[in-house]
Design an enzyme around this catalytic site. Structure first.
Site, mmCIF file in Angstrom:
data_model
loop_
_atom_site.group_PDB
_atom_site.id
_atom_site.type_symbol
_atom_site.label_atom_id
_atom_site.label_comp_id
_atom_site.label_asym_id
_atom_site.label_seq_id
_atom_site.Cartn_x
_atom_site.Cartn_y
_atom_site.Cartn_z
ATOM 1 N N GLY A 21 0.832 -1.195 0.000
ATOM 2 C CA GLY A 21 0.000 0.000 0.000
ATOM 3 C C GLY A 21 0.860 1.237 0.000
ATOM 4 O O GLY A 21 2.089 1.162 -0.152
ATOM 5 N N MET A 23 1.797 3.044 2.375
ATOM 6 C CA MET A 23 2.733 3.172 3.485
ATOM 7 C C MET A 23 3.790 2.074 3.476
ATOM 8 O O MET A 23 4.530 1.927 4.443
ATOM 9 C CB MET A 23 1.973 3.153 4.816
ATOM 10 C CG MET A 23 0.972 4.293 4.948
ATOM 11 S SD MET A 23 1.662 5.902 4.503
ATOM 12 C CE MET A 23 2.995 6.017 5.683
ATOM 13 N N GLY A 24 3.899 1.284 2.406
ATOM 14 C CA GLY A 24 4.957 0.299 2.323
ATOM 15 C C GLY A 24 4.447 -1.073 1.969
ATOM 16 O O GLY A 24 3.259 -1.298 1.787
ATOM 17 N N LYS A 41 6.928 -4.695 7.828
ATOM 18 C CA LYS A 41 6.556 -3.648 6.881
ATOM 19 C C LYS A 41 7.826 -2.924 6.446
ATOM 20 O O LYS A 41 8.563 -2.378 7.269
ATOM 21 C CB LYS A 41 5.578 -2.658 7.516
ATOM 22 C CG LYS A 41 5.195 -1.519 6.552
ATOM 23 C CD LYS A 41 4.340 -0.463 7.241
ATOM 24 C CE LYS A 41 2.938 -0.963 7.457
ATOM 25 N NZ LYS A 41 2.051 0.102 7.994
ATOM 26 N N ASP A 134 -6.622 8.474 12.419
ATOM 27 C CA ASP A 134 -7.006 7.890 11.138
ATOM 28 C C ASP A 134 -7.722 6.561 11.365
ATOM 29 O O ASP A 134 -7.493 5.576 10.666
ATOM 30 C CB ASP A 134 -5.766 7.684 10.257
ATOM 31 C CG ASP A 134 -6.148 7.436 8.792
ATOM 32 O OD1 ASP A 134 -7.264 7.808 8.401
ATOM 33 O OD2 ASP A 134 -5.330 6.857 8.056
#
Length: 869
Positions: A21, A23-24, A41, A134
């Site tokens: 995604g 973010m990694g 991750k 979030d």
């Protein structure tokens, strides 16, 4: 940057990719130091290439790692290997809440259960000053064993909280498409879940997460977003100016209290929302207990929660290597909660996937021993430390832990045979390190150590549950069953839990004075009662019931609730400095009905529908709900019919009525018609405590297992046309609980468990029982078949899949009929309450997917440790 299998990042070996995604990329990897699978991750280049971003990432990772809460994804490590920066977390199996919502709305019961877990995780984070900012379905993970994990705490953005609060750039918050899937907001969050203060760029606090959780709850209940519009700008405008439709206006049936609670979370002004995630969890717990049907909402109930008791969510109590799953029952104990300046803190001690049966602090207060069954393996005992919980991964013994002596010697149960709620086996003494156990006593159930290193034991003798100390000297005897014996810290008494009905976890705490021999009941019954422990100096006995821990002053009898909030909590031990050792039980499951070779389907329309009988003609299932409700599934699709309150025992042979055991003392058997008419109580005669009953196949008589005053359980026959029950056996005889077809088709004998704990055939006219060749206590009765002289039996144990055998009662020969239970082993499923019709054409069962985690909880009795009672 993609990594090939076999690539090493420090001690971690990459196995295979999991996902990717903005973010990694995420990979499954093997930790060579602790020999476990983890998730790694790999961070994007713009993160690892920026020293400032990496500094912020490290700081935030440490903050999240310090949370150590079962509802938050655990971070194990972070580092950099060449041009690769990475973080290491626990590996989860399951799906995101977003994946689940793509299939549609979630039932109110399940939505509340999910929301309670999220709220408890948020409460722990907020206490440490961590605000998620979030929170959304894509950042919430539903594991296969029923847990909910909050993902990406503080990692979706790389700025400290002070910078987040001053950020006014909202243009980078965005959604990916109109298909209700969103990607992480670069600055403030994700449009559709942002609070009004986030949209405006104002200072945010923990109440921002409460607003986001309100959005998530709304989406779970309706299947659509509360503020979704065509564009991010329109969505944010709706958040500022519009209200979502009332939940009560949808086509789904939503309790009015739950509707009000969601709307309180979605208030535009932060000061008008619920002010803490902990209060939200308590209010949701009240909804789960059924209070939402009253005129008073859960929000209003928060203001008087010191005077009220909400029913706990739980699950049927079953045994797996001594593990008790809790079924949430209504508790009648008082429930005042102490006020703290800060919330309790949690330190996680276990890192496997499976079931933890028991845990104890060592004499030094820092070492911890616990028994667990990881990945469906047999139970083994592990030793770790509370200050460095990852110091041990190798088991020291096989078996179940029962206690630790002052000299650090273990009491363990070898080769346990499982009952419905508790295990029995050979009691042994074992060193806490290497060395072979020394056997002490056969057929023990529980034990604890005295200050001078002697053992008190619980065992069954002639159908009676006995508390003995020293071994052989009876302190107390019960016609029910006993659990959790614990010596007081000063050594003057033993506390324990007494349960009146075999196969049920309802009970009350009690203690026996070792000088006088007097037994004292410490409180009224709890609907579910499990672990028990003393506080230092022996002034209070504490126990867990559902989601709460209660403590009782042994002299004054004053009771108080000292902790509430962690779902399915089992108290294991209390250290001298008031740190609590506890396990949490995350579980999911289902009740199923089916036929050999056919498809299975869900039983009823509620959770934990525990089947008791199956009508061989119609396929209707008689079952018990978690609140002691008696239900019958309809012939045609539709809601189940509630027949009354109590424990259902079986359908009459003509299918016209049901036999129900009422639990309010004194216990009462009643016949309840399935059509028009009123319940008919049956005469009690000399029976003081009923434990079970079954119909004789002629429909005119029942066989009862019960006990008279100061006597153990025995069998009685009662004519339904009138008259008192008449005894037909000696003491120490009982019926297999929750099995309804135990009387032979010729109405001559009933299959019952004798004083030797072995199944035998008892004549209904009285007389000596007839032994069945080859049987021992490891075999459990299910019921007679429609073939002469054959019986359905299964192992006396709950397991992933239960083999059911046809057994010839003349020879003891068995042949496999069918294995019953879920195919998927993920979540260590346990199958129980197997019911089979005599013709073998229909069956029903319930199974649970469960997982335990072990925690040290600090600050329950005050804001800091070291405070003695």
């Amino acid at each position: 940057m993609s990594l090939a299998p076999g690539t090493r990042l420090g001690p971690y070996e990459i196995k295979d990719p999991i996902g990717a995604g903005g973010m990694g990329e995420v990979y499954r990897a093997r930790d060579s130091r602790l020999d476990r699978d983890v998730a790694i991750k790999v961070l994007p280049e713009d993160v690892w290439a920026s020293p400032k971003a990496m500094e912020r990432f490290a700081r935030e990772a440490k903050a999240v790692a310090a949370l150590s809460h079962p509802g938050i994804l655990s971070i194990h490590d972070f580092g950099q290997e060449g041009r690769v920066a990475y973080s290491v977390t626990e590996l989860l199996e399951g799906e995101t809440l977003q994946d689940r919502l793509n299939e549609g709305a979630i039932s109110p019961r399940k939505a509340v259960d999910i929301a309670v877990q999220i709220a408890n995780g948020l409460a722990s984070a907020h206490e440490k000053g961590v605000i998620h900012r979030d929170l959304k379905p894509a950042n919430l993970f539903l594991t296969k064993d029923g847990r909910v994990k909050i993902l990406d705490f503080g990692l979706a953005t790389w700025r400290p909280l002070a910078e987040q609060a001053s950020d006014s750039d909202v243009t980078e918050a965005k959604t990916k498409s109109r298909d209700h899937e969103s990607e992480p907001g670069v600055v403030l969050g994700t449009a559709g879940y942002m609070s009004p203060e986030q949209v405006r760029g104002h200072v945010v606090d923990h109440r921002t997460d409460i607003f986001a959780l309100g959005c998530v709850m709304y989406e779970m209940l309706t299947g659509r977003r509360a503020f979704w519009r065509e564009t991010p700008a329109e969505t944010m405008t709706a958040i500022l100016r519009e209200e979502p439709p009332n939940l009560s206006t949808t086509e789904r049936v939503i309790p009015v209290g739950l509707d009000r609670l969601v709307r309180r979370c979605l208030e535009k002004r932060p000061e008008e929302r619920l002010q803490s995630a902990r209060d939200l969890a308590i209010a949701l717990d009240a909804v789960s207990g059924g209070e939402s049907s009253s005129a008073e909402s859960p929000v209003t109930a928060l203001r008087s929660r010191g005077k009220r008791t909400a029913a706990a969510i739980g699950a049927m109590a079953v045994g797996l290597m001594g593990v008790a799953f809790l079924i949430g029952r209504r508790s009648g104990a008082p429930a005042p909660m102490p006020a703290f300046d800060s919330l309790p803190t949690f330190t996680k001690l276990s890192f496997g996937r499976g079931l933890i049966s028991a845990a104890r602090f060592g004499p030094d207060g820092q070492s911890v021993a616990y028994s667990a069954s990881w990945d469906s393996a047999p139970a083994r005992i592990y030793v770790t430390r509370a200050d460095t919980p990852q110091t041990s991964t190798a088991p020291v013994h096989e078996g179940l832990l029962l206690g630790i002596s002052p000299s650090n010697e273990l009491a363990i149960l070898l080769k346990p045979t499982l009952g419905v709620l508790s295990s029995s086996g050979t009691l042994a003494r074992a060193p806490s390190g290497s060395g072979a156990p020394r056997e002490v006593l056969a057929e023990a159930r529980d034990a604890d150590w005295s200050k001078d290193g002697q053992l008190a034991v619980v065992r069954m003798v002639d159908g009676h549950a006995r508390l003995e100390f020293p071994i052989g000297h009876v302190l107390y005897e019960s016609s029910g069953w006993l659990s959790a014996p614990r010596f007081s810290p000063v050594g003057d008494s033993i506390a324990f839990i007494e349960h009146p009905l075999d196969g049920d976890d309802r009970g009350w705490p009690a203690r026996v004075d070792l000088k006088t021999g007097a037994k004292t009941t410490l409180s009224p019954p709890f609907g579910t009662l499990t672990g028990l422990a003393w506080r230092a100096r022996g002034r209070e006995v504490c126990m867990s019931s559902g989601t709460s821990i209660h403590c009782i002053d042994v002299k004054s009898g004053e009771a108080r609730r000292v902790f509430r909030g962690m779902s399915r909590l089992i108290l294991q031990d209390i250290a001298d400095d008031d740190r609590i050792l506890a396990t949490t039980m995350a579980l999911n499951g289902a009740s199923r009905t089916g036929s050999p070779g056919g498809r299975e389907s869900d039983v009823g329309d509620m959770a934990a529908a525990m089947p008791v009988d199956v009508d061989p003609r119609t396929g209707r299932v008689l079952f018990e709900s978690i609140d002691y409700g008696v239900y019958l599934t309809p012939i045609e699709p539709g809601p189940s019919v509630r027949l009354g309150d109590g424990i259902p025992l079986g359908l009459s042979p003509d299918g016209a009525s049901v036999l129900i055991l009422g639990l309010d003392p004194p216990t009462q058997l009643s016949l309840v018609p399935l059509g028009a008419g009123s319940a008919r109580p049956l005469p009690r005669g000399t029976i003081e405590q009923h434990t079970s009953a079954v119909f004789v196949s002629d429909g005119k008589t029942i066989v009862i297992a019960g006990s008279e005053k100061d006597h153990g359980s025995r069998l009685f026959v009662q004519d339904l046309a009138g008259g008192d029950p008449k005894p037909i056996s000696g003491e120490g005889v009982r019926l297999t609980p929750f099995q309804s077809r135990l009387v032979s088709p010729d109405n001559r004998t009933v299959a019952a468990i004798g004083p030797d704990q072995t199944l035998a055939l008892y004549p209904l006219t009285g007389g000596d029982p007839r032994k069945i060749p080859g049987l021992d206590p490891t075999v459990r009765a299910i019921g007679w078949t429609d073939h002469p002289g054959t019986f359905f039996v299964s192992p006396n144990a709950e397991s992933r899949r239960v083999p059911v055998f046809r057994m010839d009662v003349a020879t003891g020969r068995r042949e496999l009929w069918k294995e019953i239970g879920p195919e998927d082993p993920i979540g260590s499923p346990l199958t129980m309450r197997v019911q089979v019709t005599p013709d073998g054409r229909r069956y029903a069962y319930i199974y649970f997917l469960s997982a335990s985690e072990l925690f040290v909880i600090n600050g329950v009795f005050g804001p800091a440790s070291g405070v003695r009672p």
